[in-house]
Design an enzyme around this catalytic site. Structure first.
Site, short mmCIF file in Angstrom:
data_model
loop_
_atom_site.label_atom_id
_atom_site.label_comp_id
_atom_site.label_asym_id
_atom_site.label_seq_id
_atom_site.Cartn_x
_atom_site.Cartn_y
_atom_site.Cartn_z
N TRP A 100 -45.60 -48.01 8.47
CA TRP A 100 -46.52 -47.51 7.44
C TRP A 100 -47.02 -48.66 6.58
CZ3 TRP A 100 -48.24 -43.26 9.10
CH2 TRP A 100 -47.40 -42.35 9.76
N ASP A 169 -45.77 -47.21 -1.86
CA ASP A 169 -45.81 -45.98 -1.08
C ASP A 169 -44.42 -45.35 -1.18
OD1 ASP A 169 -45.73 -44.02 0.86
OD2 ASP A 169 -46.47 -45.29 2.50
N LYS A 193 -42.82 -34.48 2.41
CA LYS A 193 -41.40 -34.77 2.60
C LYS A 193 -40.56 -34.19 1.46
CE LYS A 193 -43.28 -38.69 4.85
NZ LYS A 193 -43.27 -38.16 6.17
N1 PMP Z 1 -46.06 -43.55 4.38
C1 PMP Z 1 -44.84 -43.15 4.75
C2 PMP Z 1 -43.64 -43.87 4.19
C3 PMP Z 1 -44.68 -42.07 5.62
O1 PMP Z 1 -43.47 -41.68 5.99
C4 PMP Z 1 -45.83 -41.41 6.09
C5 PMP Z 1 -45.76 -40.20 6.98
N2 PMP Z 1 -44.68 -40.04 7.77
C6 PMP Z 1 -47.09 -41.88 5.71
C7 PMP Z 1 -47.17 -42.94 4.84
C8 PMP Z 1 -48.35 -41.24 6.20
O2 PMP Z 1 -48.52 -40.07 5.48
P1 PMP Z 1 -49.73 -39.05 5.75
O3 PMP Z 1 -49.41 -38.36 7.02
O4 PMP Z 1 -49.68 -38.16 4.54
O5 PMP Z 1 -50.98 -39.84 5.82
#
Ligand code: PMP
Length: 318
Positions: A100, A169, A193
């Site tokens: 991510w 994030d 989450k």
């Molecule tokens: N950042 C992290 C730490 C994640 O775990 C995730 C999704 N698993 C995301 C970003 C992406 O999130 P989204 O699906 O809401 O775009």
């Protein structure tokens, strides 16, 4: 009939939250309609979003110079929105602790120079790189981190000290430990989450971090737009925000974030103790960087062929 759901996200929500949403689904508190159907400009809905913000501020102890936003687009949209809104000198430092963070790093390259100041990619992100003496460019507009690395089960468990603005994030660790908001300039988290169903992305933005770039920013991707309109520039994701409010109330009833951290640590310890004790399994993250949110493990090589049997056993045991 409910199973133990260890999915990283969309993840389990408190049963009380689901029950309350079910009870209020057809008729929200005597309105004769569902939250799904009502105008986001109505007084009733205004109370929901305002209360969600109030509870969030209280739970996380958010100072007045920060704005709370309930946005759409998912955490992934922030990967581009952050550099768009913050890259003034067109340079930013990224700590790459997982897929991510890497995705965010790649988006930043569209807008300027993204510098990888630390990375654990060499060992499949199984550890948190040493961040004690980072070579951060003086003119970096911000330092970017992802505190909990959902896929790899590693977590930075200390608010970092950097001179530059700090963007984080917190998609998979928000509400898991008390944090000092004043160390960050932008915190964001997809809801699915620890807060609500997917559809709303939470942002906590230090207002004076904005307004310094001269690039044109599309209206919807400009944080100033949403700050000015209290997350109501366009139709917000009404149902996820309503669910977020219920979850925030549940966090408060549990004793707040510090109580959640204690519980998370106890729960994680139960799993890690078993993973370390049981010769069938091995944890995938460096022990000192293990996350209390995502406990990642695999079957040891000698027992790989038992994977299906283990999955079937776990499914049968709920
Ligand atoms: N950042 C992290 C730490 C994640 O775990 C995730 C999704 N698993 C995301 C970003 C992406 O999130 P989204 O699906 O809401 O775009």
């Amino acid at each position: 009939s409910r199973v133990y759901n260890f999915s990283a996200g969309p993840a389990v929500l408190p049963e009380e939250v689901l029950q309350e949403a079910a009870d209020e689904m057809l008729d929200y508190r005597g309105c004769g309609m569902s939250v799904m159907e009502m105008s986001h400009r109505s007084k009733v809905y205004d109370n929901i979003i305002k209360e969600a913000e109030k509870d969030l501020r209280e739970l996380m102890n958010i100072p007045d110079n920060y704005k709370v936003l309930f946005l759409q687009g998912g955490a992934s949209q922030f990967f581009a929105e952050v550099p768009m809104n913050l890259m003034k000198n067109k340079k930013a430092a990224y700590i790459i602790t997982g897929q991510w963070a890497k995705k965010a790093f790649n988006e930043a390259k569209i807008y300027g120079e993204a510098v990888a100041v630390a990375s654990s990619e060499d060992k499949t992100y199984s550890y948190i790189p040493d961040c004690s003496d980072l070579d951060i460019p003086e003119d970096a507009d911000y330092v970017y981190i992802c505190e909990n690395n959902t896929i790899y089960g590693t977590e930075m468990r200390k608010d970092p000290d950097v001179k530059q603005r700090l963007v984080c994030d917190m998609s998979s660790d928000i509400f898991s430990r008390p944090i000092d908001i004043s160390k960050y300039d932008i915190i964001y988290a997809g809801a699915q989450k620890n807060l609500a169903p997917a559809g709303v992305t939470l942002a906590i933005v230090r207002v004076d971090a904005l307004g310094h770039v001269d690039r044109p920013i599309p209206t919807m991707l400009n944080y100033a737009t949403h700050i000015k309109k209290d997350s109501m520039f366009n139709t917000p994701p009404v149902l996820p925000i309503y669910a977020a409010l219920q979850t925030l109330k549940w966090y408060k009833e549990q004793g707040g974030i510090a109580a959640m951290e204690k519980k998370d640590m106890e729960n994680a310890a139960i799993l890690y103790v078993e993973i370390d004790r049981n010769k069938l399994f091995r944890g995938t993250a460096a022990a000192e960087d293990r996350s209390i949110m995502n406990v990642c493990f695999v079957l040891n090589d000698a027992y790989k062929e038992l994977e299906d049997e283990f999955s079937n056993f776990a499914a049968a045991a709920g």
